[in-house]
Design a protein around this motif. Sequence first.
Motif, PDB file in Angstrom:
ATOM      1  N   LYS A   1       0.874  -1.307   0.076  1.00  0.00           N
ATOM      2  CA  LYS A   1      -0.079   0.060  -0.031  1.00  0.00           C
ATOM      3  C   LYS A   1       0.862   1.191   0.025  1.00  0.00           C
ATOM      4  CE  LYS A   1      -3.515   2.273   2.756  1.00  0.00           C
ATOM      5  NZ  LYS A   1      -4.301   2.129   3.966  1.00  0.00           N
ATOM      6  N   ARG A   2       1.975   1.227   0.819  1.00  0.00           N
ATOM      7  CA  ARG A   2       2.721   2.435   0.803  1.00  0.00           C
ATOM      8  C   ARG A   2       3.279   2.702  -0.655  1.00  0.00           C
ATOM      9  NH1 ARG A   2       5.773   2.049   6.571  1.00  0.00           N
ATOM     10  NH2 ARG A   2       3.771   2.466   8.052  1.00  0.00           N
ATOM     11  N   MET A   3       3.912   1.595  -1.113  1.00  0.00           N
ATOM     12  CA  MET A   3       4.594   1.676  -2.258  1.00  0.00           C
ATOM     13  C   MET A   3       3.672   2.312  -3.401  1.00  0.00           C
ATOM     14  SD  MET A   3       7.421  -1.426  -2.988  1.00  0.00           S
ATOM     15  CE  MET A   3       6.283  -2.664  -2.498  1.00  0.00           C
ATOM     16  N   ARG A   4       2.500   1.671  -3.436  1.00  0.00           N
ATOM     17  CA  ARG A   4       1.186   2.363  -4.428  1.00  0.00           C
ATOM     18  C   ARG A   4       1.204   3.736  -4.163  1.00  0.00           C
ATOM     19  NH1 ARG A   4      -2.952  -2.492  -4.600  1.00  0.00           N
ATOM     20  NH2 ARG A   4      -1.714  -4.197  -5.704  1.00  0.00           N
ATOM     21  N   GLU A   5       0.973   3.964  -2.786  1.00  0.00           N
ATOM     22  CA  GLU A   5       0.831   5.555  -2.499  1.00  0.00           C
ATOM     23  C   GLU A   5       1.977   6.483  -2.741  1.00  0.00           C
ATOM     24  OE1 GLU A   5       0.132   5.701   1.802  1.00  0.00           O
ATOM     25  OE2 GLU A   5      -2.088   4.702   1.564  1.00  0.00           O
ATOM     26  N   LYS A   6       3.101   6.171  -2.680  1.00  0.00           N
ATOM     27  CA  LYS A   6       4.245   6.995  -3.044  1.00  0.00           C
ATOM     28  C   LYS A   6       4.873   6.613  -4.467  1.00  0.00           C
ATOM     29  CE  LYS A   6       5.997   7.170   1.707  1.00  0.00           C
ATOM     30  NZ  LYS A   6       6.889   6.891   2.549  1.00  0.00           N
ATOM     31  N   ARG A   7       4.083   5.807  -5.230  1.00  0.00           N
ATOM     32  CA  ARG A   7       4.537   5.384  -6.584  1.00  0.00           C
ATOM     33  C   ARG A   7       6.125   5.088  -6.609  1.00  0.00           C
ATOM     34  NH1 ARG A   7       1.306  10.109  -9.671  1.00  0.00           N
ATOM     35  NH2 ARG A   7      -0.884   9.564  -9.133  1.00  0.00           N
ATOM     36  N   VAL A   8       6.519   4.203  -5.967  1.00  0.00           N
ATOM     37  CA  VAL A   8       7.834   3.698  -5.730  1.00  0.00           C
ATOM     38  C   VAL A   8       7.919   2.127  -5.983  1.00  0.00           C
ATOM     39  CG1 VAL A   8       8.933   5.817  -4.643  1.00  0.00           C
ATOM     40  CG2 VAL A   8       7.914   3.811  -3.418  1.00  0.00           C
ATOM     41  N   SER A   9       8.865   1.715  -6.191  1.00  0.00           N
ATOM     42  CA  SER A   9       9.047   0.154  -6.370  1.00  0.00           C
ATOM     43  C   SER A   9      10.207  -0.252  -5.690  1.00  0.00           C
ATOM     44  CB  SER A   9       8.746  -0.408  -7.886  1.00  0.00           C
ATOM     45  OG  SER A   9       8.721  -1.798  -7.665  1.00  0.00           O
TER      46      SER A   9
END
Length: 228
Positions: free
Chosen positions: A91-99
């Motif tokens: 969820k955090r990676m999706r919110e911050k648009r990072v991978s």
Amino acid sequence: MMRRDQMCARKMPTLVDLCVQKVIDNVRYLGNVGCVDMHLLERILTHCTVEQLMHVEKSTKGRDLSPVTDKLWKKFFEKQFGANCTNEVIKRMREKRVSFRWMQLYEAKGKEMAQAENEALDRIKQLYKKEDARKQSRQIRPCTKVPPSSKRKFWGDNGPGYNVSNVKSNIMKKAKIEFLKSQEVKNLAAMKKNSIQRSQSSSSIMKTGSISGIGSSSKDPKSTKRIF
């Protein structure tokens, strides 16, 4: 006859299958797999433990194994830290648009958990130290103070000159000090002091009278004549 031949052909493993199975049996010895095809690694690396897979990742230089190992690291992450934590990371990676690679996330989470564990251990050690200090402070310790001089007053004095060195119990010491500070003891001390002063003053008067009498008799010649 053809059906029997087909069934036998299906059951008989190929040379590649034999080699893959041999590698799986000795997967703990794997290191650099940079020259192995990806479709073979998918069959082999699934049998690795966390430590074995980490060793393969560190040993393989110049090749990205994440197309095969990333899903394996995600499984290890979920198994080690729980599904809720895994979903929170996604969820955090999706919110911050990072991978990030799941191997990196696994390492970072492991360091975070180790640090939190060390801090918890330090807090527990500090609590044990405080408890030991509290217990030692409540223990009876021998008195190392020098006893007061014999010329020091112990009766009827308002200062801290009460002789309680022969009393061992703190409660008895306190009771004795309170008794020595009482008005009755002070009155007795004052009466004793006054009696001593009176006796000293009376003795001094008697001495001075006797001396003056002797002096006057020796100096007066008429008195000597009267005697004789």
